[in-house]
Design a protein around this motif. Structure first.
Motif, PDB file in Angstrom:
ATOM      1  N   THR A  68       0.843  -1.186   0.000  1.00 16.76           N
ATOM      2  CA  THR A  68       0.000   0.000   0.000  1.00 16.76           C
ATOM      3  C   THR A  68       0.885   1.245   0.000  1.00 16.76           C
ATOM      4  N   ALA A  69       0.423   2.284  -0.662  1.00 20.55           N
ATOM      5  CA  ALA A  69       1.142   3.557  -0.645  1.00 20.55           C
ATOM      6  C   ALA A  69       0.991   4.176   0.736  1.00 20.55           C
ATOM      7  N   THR A  70       2.104   4.600   1.321  1.00 15.58           N
ATOM      8  CA  THR A  70       2.077   5.150   2.680  1.00 15.58           C
ATOM      9  C   THR A  70       1.850   6.652   2.699  1.00 15.58           C
ATOM     10  N   THR A  71       1.966   7.311   1.545  1.00 22.74           N
ATOM     11  CA  THR A  71       1.740   8.760   1.473  1.00 22.74           C
ATOM     12  C   THR A  71       0.958   9.079   0.210  1.00 22.74           C
ATOM     13  N   ARG A  72       0.346  10.256   0.201  1.00 17.07           N
ATOM     14  CA  ARG A  72      -0.361  10.759  -0.979  1.00 17.07           C
ATOM     15  C   ARG A  72       0.052  12.207  -1.203  1.00 17.07           C
ATOM     16  N   PRO A  73       0.337  12.597  -2.448  1.00 13.36           N
ATOM     17  CA  PRO A  73       0.717  14.000  -2.682  1.00 13.36           C
ATOM     18  C   PRO A  73      -0.325  14.993  -2.168  1.00 13.36           C
TER      19      PRO A  73
ATOM     20  N   ALA B 141      12.081   0.545 -13.290  1.00  8.74           N
ATOM     21  CA  ALA B 141      13.438   0.182 -12.890  1.00  8.74           C
ATOM     22  C   ALA B 141      14.398   1.355 -12.984  1.00  8.74           C
ATOM     23  N   ALA B 142      14.009   2.416 -13.673  1.00  6.14           N
ATOM     24  CA  ALA B 142      14.856   3.604 -13.740  1.00  6.14           C
ATOM     25  C   ALA B 142      14.749   4.453 -12.488  1.00  6.14           C
ATOM     26  N   VAL B 143      13.757   4.170 -11.631  1.00  2.21           N
ATOM     27  CA  VAL B 143      13.629   4.843 -10.338  1.00  2.21           C
ATOM     28  C   VAL B 143      14.513   4.066  -9.367  1.00  2.21           C
ATOM     29  N   ILE B 144      15.640   4.632  -8.972  1.00  2.66           N
ATOM     30  CA  ILE B 144      16.723   3.861  -8.362  1.00  2.66           C
ATOM     31  C   ILE B 144      16.276   3.143  -7.097  1.00  2.66           C
ATOM     32  N   HIS B 145      15.512   3.819  -6.231  1.00  2.00           N
ATOM     33  CA  HIS B 145      15.002   3.192  -5.018  1.00  2.00           C
ATOM     34  C   HIS B 145      13.488   3.022  -5.094  1.00  2.00           C
ATOM     35  N   TYR B 146      13.034   2.490  -6.189  1.00  2.00           N
ATOM     36  CA  TYR B 146      11.608   2.271  -6.431  1.00  2.00           C
ATOM     37  C   TYR B 146      11.010   1.335  -5.386  1.00  2.00           C
ATOM     38  N   ARG B 147       9.822   1.694  -4.918  1.00  2.00           N
ATOM     39  CA  ARG B 147       9.049   0.815  -4.035  1.00  2.00           C
ATOM     40  C   ARG B 147       7.708   0.555  -4.700  1.00  2.00           C
ATOM     41  N   VAL B 148       7.446  -0.689  -5.056  1.00  2.00           N
ATOM     42  CA  VAL B 148       6.217  -1.020  -5.745  1.00  2.00           C
ATOM     43  C   VAL B 148       5.028  -0.907  -4.794  1.00  2.00           C
ATOM     44  N   THR B 149       3.949  -0.323  -5.278  1.00  2.00           N
ATOM     45  CA  THR B 149       2.691  -0.254  -4.543  1.00  2.00           C
ATOM     46  C   THR B 149       1.585  -0.782  -5.453  1.00  2.00           C
ATOM     47  N   GLU B 150       0.399  -0.941  -4.882  1.00  2.00           N
ATOM     48  CA  GLU B 150      -0.728  -1.404  -5.682  1.00  2.00           C
ATOM     49  C   GLU B 150      -1.038  -0.421  -6.813  1.00  2.00           C
ATOM     50  N   GLU B 151      -0.716   0.871  -6.609  1.00  2.00           N
ATOM     51  CA  GLU B 151      -0.980   1.874  -7.630  1.00  2.00           C
ATOM     52  C   GLU B 151       0.056   1.846  -8.751  1.00  2.00           C
ATOM     53  N   THR B 152       1.314   1.513  -8.425  1.00  2.00           N
ATOM     54  CA  THR B 152       2.379   1.556  -9.440  1.00  2.00           C
ATOM     55  C   THR B 152       2.691   0.184 -10.029  1.00  2.00           C
TER      56      THR B 152
ATOM     57  N   ALA C 104       7.929 -15.924 -16.162  1.00  2.00           N
ATOM     58  CA  ALA C 104       8.089 -14.486 -16.393  1.00  2.00           C
ATOM     59  C   ALA C 104       7.107 -13.948 -17.420  1.00  2.00           C
ATOM     60  N   LEU C 105       6.709 -14.778 -18.398  1.00  2.00           N
ATOM     61  CA  LEU C 105       5.812 -14.317 -19.449  1.00  2.00           C
ATOM     62  C   LEU C 105       4.364 -14.742 -19.215  1.00  2.00           C
ATOM     63  N   ASP C 106       4.044 -15.049 -17.955  1.00  2.00           N
ATOM     64  CA  ASP C 106       2.684 -15.494 -17.616  1.00  2.00           C
ATOM     65  C   ASP C 106       1.775 -14.350 -17.183  1.00  2.00           C
ATOM     66  N   GLY C 107       2.167 -13.110 -17.463  1.00  2.00           N
ATOM     67  CA  GLY C 107       1.333 -11.982 -17.079  1.00  2.00           C
ATOM     68  C   GLY C 107       1.460 -11.594 -15.624  1.00  2.00           C
ATOM     69  N   LEU C 108       2.568 -11.960 -14.989  1.00  2.00           N
ATOM     70  CA  LEU C 108       2.771 -11.652 -13.576  1.00  2.00           C
ATOM     71  C   LEU C 108       3.286 -10.225 -13.405  1.00  2.00           C
ATOM     72  N   THR C 109       3.191  -9.757 -12.178  1.00  2.00           N
ATOM     73  CA  THR C 109       3.493  -8.354 -11.889  1.00  2.00           C
ATOM     74  C   THR C 109       4.681  -8.216 -10.943  1.00  2.00           C
ATOM     75  N   GLU C 110       5.085  -6.969 -10.732  1.00  2.00           N
ATOM     76  CA  GLU C 110       6.164  -6.671  -9.790  1.00  2.00           C
ATOM     77  C   GLU C 110       5.817  -7.167  -8.384  1.00  2.00           C
ATOM     78  N   ILE C 111       4.571  -6.981  -7.964  1.00  2.00           N
ATOM     79  CA  ILE C 111       4.165  -7.465  -6.637  1.00  2.00           C
ATOM     80  C   ILE C 111       4.216  -8.984  -6.581  1.00  2.00           C
ATOM     81  N   ASP C 112       3.784  -9.654  -7.638  1.00  2.00           N
ATOM     82  CA  ASP C 112       3.879 -11.120  -7.674  1.00  2.00           C
ATOM     83  C   ASP C 112       5.319 -11.567  -7.459  1.00  2.00           C
ATOM     84  N   MET C 113       6.252 -10.864  -8.086  1.00  2.00           N
ATOM     85  CA  MET C 113       7.665 -11.232  -7.972  1.00  2.00           C
ATOM     86  C   MET C 113       8.175 -11.016  -6.549  1.00  2.00           C
TER      87      MET C 113
END
Length: 592
Positions: free
Chosen positions: A6-11, A372-383, A334-343
C-alpha cells in the motif's frame, strides 16, 4: 508477508499539512523551518514516530530534507530520488531541489526574506550539518534558531508514539566478542585519546556494543537508546525499560530512563567525546567540556571479526539458495502476465522457506520497464506493473537472518531484449567485475576504487547517480557507515570490512540496470615485489544472467572471472536447492 504494497503517502496530503506547519511557525515568530529525514539517533532509517519528512511532503526516500519558507518549500534530494520525488510530492506546493549540487544555505540565501529566522530541532540535526549551513549563511542576515519544541510535531496531531520494540540477545557465537570485551577495548582507546567518556547515539552502534538486536525500526534490527561509555569501561545506558525487561542486567552497565539523558550529559565532568557527524546538536550543547571525535564503535563495528564473517557467509549461502529457487521459478513464469508485486511476494516466500528469515533487510525493489529507472523504487498497488516481453526486470533485495544481513541485485531479461539494453548491461557488468578483481595497496579508500566501476560506462558517455558501494552490518543495518565506495569516501579500506559492489545504469522512462554482490576486504596473497596488498572476497552466491551479456565486449580476464564465479556458485549451492532449481543452476552457471 513482511512487505506490504500500500502507498504510505499521498501527494494531496502535503498542502494542508504544509499550511498547518506554517501556522505553527507564525505562532513562534519563525520565518522558516528545517525538516530532516532523521531522528535523534541519526540513522538512515526511522520509525513511524519520526517520519516527519514523509508526513509533511509525501516523499519517502531514505535521504533528503525540506526547507519550509512562507512562500516556498524546497525538498532536497540526491540523484537516487529525482524521479521519485516528482511522483510523491504536490509540485504545486513543494519544489524539488537537486542536492548536494544546491545546498540549504545557498537556497536560503536566494529564497528567504531579509533577516529570516529559520528554526530547527536540535535533536534532529548534527553539529557538522548546522555548522555547514551557518557557514554558508554568513553575511546574509539569515540566522538558524534551535527550538525547544518541534513545531511540526505540534502540527502532526496523530503522530505515532515512539518505538518501544523488544530487545533480544545476539549470541557470542555470532558476535565473536562479549559486550564487556568491547567496552574494555573502547575504554582503552578513550584513555589514549585523553577523554574521560564518550557519548553514543547511533542505534546500530548501541546494538553492536551491547550484543543486542532490536525491533524499533522495521528491516533494521537496531536498538534505539543512548549511552555514555566511561574510560574505566562503565556504561550508563539510557533506554526504555520495556525494551530490555527480558534482558538480564550486566556488571558495569547501569540502566536509566531516556528522559534522564540530557541531565546526565550536563552532569558529566572532564573531557567528553561526541561525534559531530552523528550526534545531535543537543548533545554538544549539553556538554560542559565536549570534545569532537568519531564514535568509537564505528570502525570497530565496520571491521568484522571471524565469527561475524562466518555468520555473514552462512547467511549468504542460505540466501543464495533461496534466490536460485526464485530465479528458476522466474524463468518458467516471467511471461505469464505476472506483476512486480507477484515477484516480490514469490521471492519473500522463497526466503521464508529457509525457516530462518527474521525480516527483509529493506523493502524489495521489484521493478520492470520504466519503473526500474527509479533507483530506489518501491512497488505499490498503484504503481504495480506487469512484466512485458522485452523488459529488463531489476530485483534488488535482501534478508535479515540471525547470523547475517544480505543485499543482492540482479537484472534479468523478460523474453528477448534489444541490443541497446544488452550493451548497457555488459558495461555495468564490466564495472562490477573490475571492482571484484581489484587488488590495491593498504591505505587505498573507496573513493580511489569508485572509478573502476564507472570507467566502462564513461567510455560510452554514461554514468549513474549513486555510490558504487556501501558498508553492510553483520546481522545489523544493510547500510552501515562509515565506509563506502564512492567519490566522497576517504577512509582507507581495511580487512574485515564488508561492502556492496553495485554499479548501474538508468534510462528515465525506459529501463534500469544494476548488478550487486557483497564483498569483503581481505589481505591479498603475495605477488610482484611483495608489497602489502588487499583485495576482495565475494560472499554473494547467485548467478549473474548471461543472456544479457555481449560476449565480444568482455576481455578474456573478465570472462575468466565470470566463469570462475559461476563455477564456485554451482559448487557451493547445487546440493542446497531442489532438483528443478539444480538443473536451472547448471545452465545458469555454464561457462560463457
Amino acid at each position: 508477508m513482511f512487505q506490504l504494497f500500500t502507498a504510505t503517502t499521498r501527494p494531496s496530503d502535503g498542502p494542508p499539512r504544509l499550511a498547518a506547519l506554517r501556522a505553527e511557525l507564525s505562532k513562534r515568530g519563525l520565518t522558516g523551518f528545517l525538516v530532516p529525514r532523521s531522528d535523534a539517533h541519526q540513522g538512515e532509517y526511522v520509525s513511524a514516530h519520526d517520519e516527519r519528512l514523509s508526513w509533511l511532503t509525501g516523499f519517502t526516500g531514505s535521504a533528503g530534507f525540506c526547507v519550509v519558507l512562507p512562500e516556498i518549500a524546497g525538498v532536497f534530494v540526491d540523484g537516487r530520488y529525482r524521479l521519485q520525488v516528482k511522483d510523491q510530492v504536490a509540485l504545486s506546493d513543494f519544489t524539488p531541489v537537486d542536492w548536494p549540487e544546491v545546498g540549504a544555505a545557498e537556497w536560503l540565501a536566494e529564497h528567504a526574506p531579509k533577516n529570516a529566522v529559520i528554526g530547527f530541532d536540535p535533536w534532529l540535526h548534527t553539529p557538522d550539518e548546522i555548522a555547514r549551513i551557518e557557514g554558508g549563511l554568513k553575511g546574509t542576515g539569515i540566522t538558524l534558531a534551535p527550538q525547544a519544541e518541534n513545531p511540526l510535531d505540534a502540527a502532526w496531531t496523530n503522530q505515532p508514539a515512539p518505538s518501544s520494540g523488544r530487545v533480544r540477545p545476539h549470541p557470542m557465537s555470532l558476535a565473536g566478542k562479549t559486550g564487556a570485551e568491547k567496552r574494555l577495548e573502547l575504554a582503552a582507546e578513550l584513555r589514549v585519546a585523553g577523554v574521560s567518556a564518550t557519548v553514543i547515539t547511533l542505534a546500530d552502534s548501541l546494538a553492536w556494543l551491547m550484543n543486542w538486536r532490536g525491533s524499533d525500526i522495521i528491516r533494521n534490527p537496531v536498538v534505539q537508546g543512548f549511552a555514555v561509555l566511561h574510560d574505566d569501561a562503565r556504561l550508563d545506558l539510557f533506554i526504555d525499560p520495556d525494551k530490555v525487561r527480558l534482558i538480564p542486567e550486566e556488571d558495569g552497565v547501569t540502566r536509566h530512563a531516556v528522559s534522564a539523558f540530557p541531565d546526565a550529559l550536563r552532569a558529566l565532568n572532564g573531557a567528553t567525546r561526541f561525534d559531530p557527524a552523528t550526534a545531535p546538536v543537543a548533545v554538544k550543547s549539553a556538554l560542559a567540556d565536549g570534545v569532537a571525535g568519531a564514535d568509537p564503535c564505528l570502525m570497530a563495528k565496520a571491521i568484522k571479526n571471524e565469527a561475524e564473517l562466518e555468520g555473514m557467509r552462512a547467511a549468504h549461502r542460505r540466501d543464495g539458495a533461496a534466490l536460485i529457487e526464485f530465479l528458476s521459478w522466474f524463468d518458467a513464469h516471467a511471461l505469464d502476465g505476472l506483476t512486480e508485486i507477484d515477484m516480490a511476494k514469490k521471492l519473500e516466500e522463497c526466503r521464508s522457506a529457509t525457516g530462518l528469515l527474521m525480516d527483509l533487510s529493506f523493502d524489495t525493489i521489484s521493478s520492470t520497464g520504466p519503473n526500474a529507472a527509479v533507483i530506489h523504487y518501491r512497488v505499490t498497488e498503484e504503481t504495480n506493473r506487469k512484466l512485458q516481453p522485452g523488459d529488463l526486470f531489476l530485483l534488488d533485495s535482501g534478508g535479515q537472518y540471525p547470523d547475517g544481513t544480505t543485499d543482492i541485485t540482479r537484472t534479468i531479461p523478460v523474453g528477448v531484449v534489444d541490443a541497446e539494453r544488452r550493451d548497457a548491461y555488459t558495461r555495468v557488468l564490466k564495472g562490477m567485475i573490475a571492482v571484484s578483481r581489484a587488488r590495491f595497496p593498504k591505505g587505498v579508500a573507496g573513493g580511489h576504487l569508485d572509478a573502476l566501476a564507472r570507467y566502462p560506462l564513461w567510455l560510452a558517455g554514461q554514468d549513474y547517480d549513486h555510490g558504487t558501494g556501501h558498508g553492510v552490518g553483520a546481522a545489523l543495518s544493510v547500510h552501515e557507515g562509515p565506509i563506502r565506495i564512492s567519490r566522497a569516501s576517504t577512509l582507507p579500506l581495511q580487512p574485515g570490512m564488508i561492502l556492496s559492489n553495485e554499479p548501474g545504469y538508468y534510462r528515465p522512462g525506459a529501463f534500469g540496470i544494476r548488478i550487486e554482490n557483497l564483498i569483503v576486504v581481505r589481505e591479498a596473497g603475495p605477488l610482484g615485489d611483495n608489497r602489502k596488498m588487499l583485495d576482495f572476497e565475494t560472499i554473494t552466491l547467485c548467478p549473474i544472467d548471461k543472456r544479457l551479456i555481449v560476449p565480444s565486449m568482455l576481455s578474456a580476464d573478465e570472462i575468466a572471472w565470470l566463469d570462475g564465479y559461476h563455477a564456485w556458485v554451482e559448487t557451493e549451492l547445487a546440493s542446497e536447492v531442489k532438483p528443478d532449481a539444480r538443473q536451472w543452476l547448471a545452465r545458469a552457471c555454464a561457462p560463457l
